[in-house]
Design a protein around this motif. Structure first.
Motif, mmCIF file in Angstrom:
data_model
loop_
_atom_site.group_PDB
_atom_site.id
_atom_site.type_symbol
_atom_site.label_atom_id
_atom_site.label_comp_id
_atom_site.label_asym_id
_atom_site.label_seq_id
_atom_site.Cartn_x
_atom_site.Cartn_y
_atom_site.Cartn_z
ATOM 1 N N ARG A 6 0.825 -1.200 0.000
ATOM 2 C CA ARG A 6 0.000 0.000 0.000
ATOM 3 C C ARG A 6 0.865 1.258 0.000
ATOM 4 N N GLU A 7 1.947 1.247 0.770
ATOM 5 C CA GLU A 7 2.828 2.418 0.830
ATOM 6 C C GLU A 7 3.556 2.630 -0.495
ATOM 7 N N ASP A 10 1.001 3.999 -2.923
ATOM 8 C CA ASP A 10 0.687 5.397 -2.625
ATOM 9 C C ASP A 10 1.786 6.335 -3.129
ATOM 10 N N GLU A 11 3.025 5.908 -3.006
ATOM 11 C CA GLU A 11 4.137 6.732 -3.482
ATOM 12 C C GLU A 11 4.075 6.887 -5.006
ATOM 13 N N ALA A 13 1.366 6.490 -6.834
ATOM 14 C CA ALA A 13 0.137 7.223 -7.142
ATOM 15 C C ALA A 13 0.333 8.721 -6.984
ATOM 16 N N GLU A 14 1.097 9.121 -5.988
ATOM 17 C CA GLU A 14 1.361 10.544 -5.779
ATOM 18 C C GLU A 14 2.104 11.128 -6.977
ATOM 19 N N GLY A 15 3.044 10.369 -7.530
ATOM 20 C CA GLY A 15 3.762 10.825 -8.715
ATOM 21 C C GLY A 15 2.852 10.950 -9.922
ATOM 22 N N ARG A 17 -0.550 11.514 -9.772
ATOM 23 C CA ARG A 17 -1.499 12.615 -9.550
ATOM 24 C C ARG A 17 -0.833 13.979 -9.636
ATOM 25 N N SER A 18 0.428 14.068 -9.268
ATOM 26 C CA SER A 18 1.138 15.346 -9.317
ATOM 27 C C SER A 18 1.571 15.706 -10.736
ATOM 28 N N GLU A 20 4.110 14.210 -12.187
ATOM 29 C CA GLU A 20 5.509 13.820 -12.345
ATOM 30 C C GLU A 20 5.627 12.611 -13.281
ATOM 31 N N ARG A 21 4.684 11.683 -13.129
ATOM 32 C CA ARG A 21 4.637 10.516 -14.022
ATOM 33 C C ARG A 21 3.498 10.764 -15.017
ATOM 34 N N GLU A 54 -7.191 0.523 -9.058
ATOM 35 C CA GLU A 54 -7.677 1.860 -8.734
ATOM 36 C C GLU A 54 -7.792 2.739 -9.974
#
Length: 245
Positions: A6-7, A10-11, A13-15, A17-18, A20-21, A54
């Motif tokens: 999960r962690e 999440d890391e 996913a953050e890239g 949503r931001s 960056e990816r 997701e």
């Protein structure tokens, strides 16, 4: 403490949503995640699967996992079922996708005995027949929804509803012409895992759930005139309901 799937997800996913990816970019594979986080291969695999389920990523067999290059469809139930829409000859389906390229494929229209659950919803006697409209909806060439509509055969078999092309405004406009205009709708939703056949039809990656919706259309008198069973790719949709207090 060991890093969890999960962690890691999440890391990543953050890239995504931001920004960056970027859409279409290849995500780190299992070996890279194992080296970076010191986890087992199964944990890295689970992290990537979470992103797929997701709706943030897609997996291409033999190639890897990529940021999904597809904007979710916002399904606003109240807006799409408005009489102002189909009463003016516009597509209900068009309310979801706007100007995005879309199509209806695999269309089959035929008559058969009503399934037990449908007969119950349509208040039909055992053995009564229905006209069935079975089709697949695609957006930007991706299949996102399979839908099967059931309508009392004695009511609609002589109308355009029993033809492939129902005309402007679709099924609901034709029902209104038959004197049984739908004015109220009931939708029941549940999330579940798809069958093998359903996954194949919607081109779903393993582990991707679906949202199943049963919608019943009723007249002013409360008579049910259509049941529509929809199966949606859960990763392709955002469900929005607008409720006035």
């Amino acid at each position: 403490m060991a890093v969890t799937a999960r962690e890691i997800a999440d890391e990543l996913a953050e890239g995504i949503r931001s920004g960056e990816r970027k859409p279409g970019a290849r995500l780190p594979g299992e070996p890279a995640l194992v080296r970076k986080h010191g986890v087992a291969k199964a944990t890295a695999q689970r992290a990537l699967t979470l992103l797929v389920t997701e709706g943030l990523a897609v997996q291409h067999k033999g190639s890897g996992t990529y940021v999904r290059d597809f904007q979710p469809i916002r399904r606003v139930a109240n807006q799409r079922l408005s009489q102002e829409r189909w009463g003016e000859g516009r597509s209900i389906w068009g309310a979801d996708v706007g100007q995005r390229p879309m199509s209806v494929t695999d269309l089959r229209v035929y008559e058969a005995q009503a399934p037990d659950d449908v007969a119950l919803l349509l208040d039909l006697e055992e053995g009564e027949r229905v006209v069935i409209r079975d089709r697949l909806f695609t957006v930007e060439s991706e299949p996102v929804q399979a839908a099967i509509s059931y309508l009392p055969a004695d009511l609609v078999r002589e109308s355009a509803i029993a033809q492939e092309d129902t005309g402007p405004g679709g099924t609901y406009a034709r029902l209104a012409e038959l004197g049984v205009k739908p004015v109220r709708f009931v939708e029941e939703l549940r999330a579940r895992m798809p069958s093998h056949e359903e996954s194949g039809r919607l081109h779903l990656t393993a582990g991707t759930p679906v949202v199943e919706i049963y919608r019943t259309a009723l007249t002013e008198e409360g008579t049910p005139v259509e049941v529509n069973r929809m199966l949606l790719d859960a990763g392709a949709y955002v469900m929005e309901y607008r409720i006035s207090g």
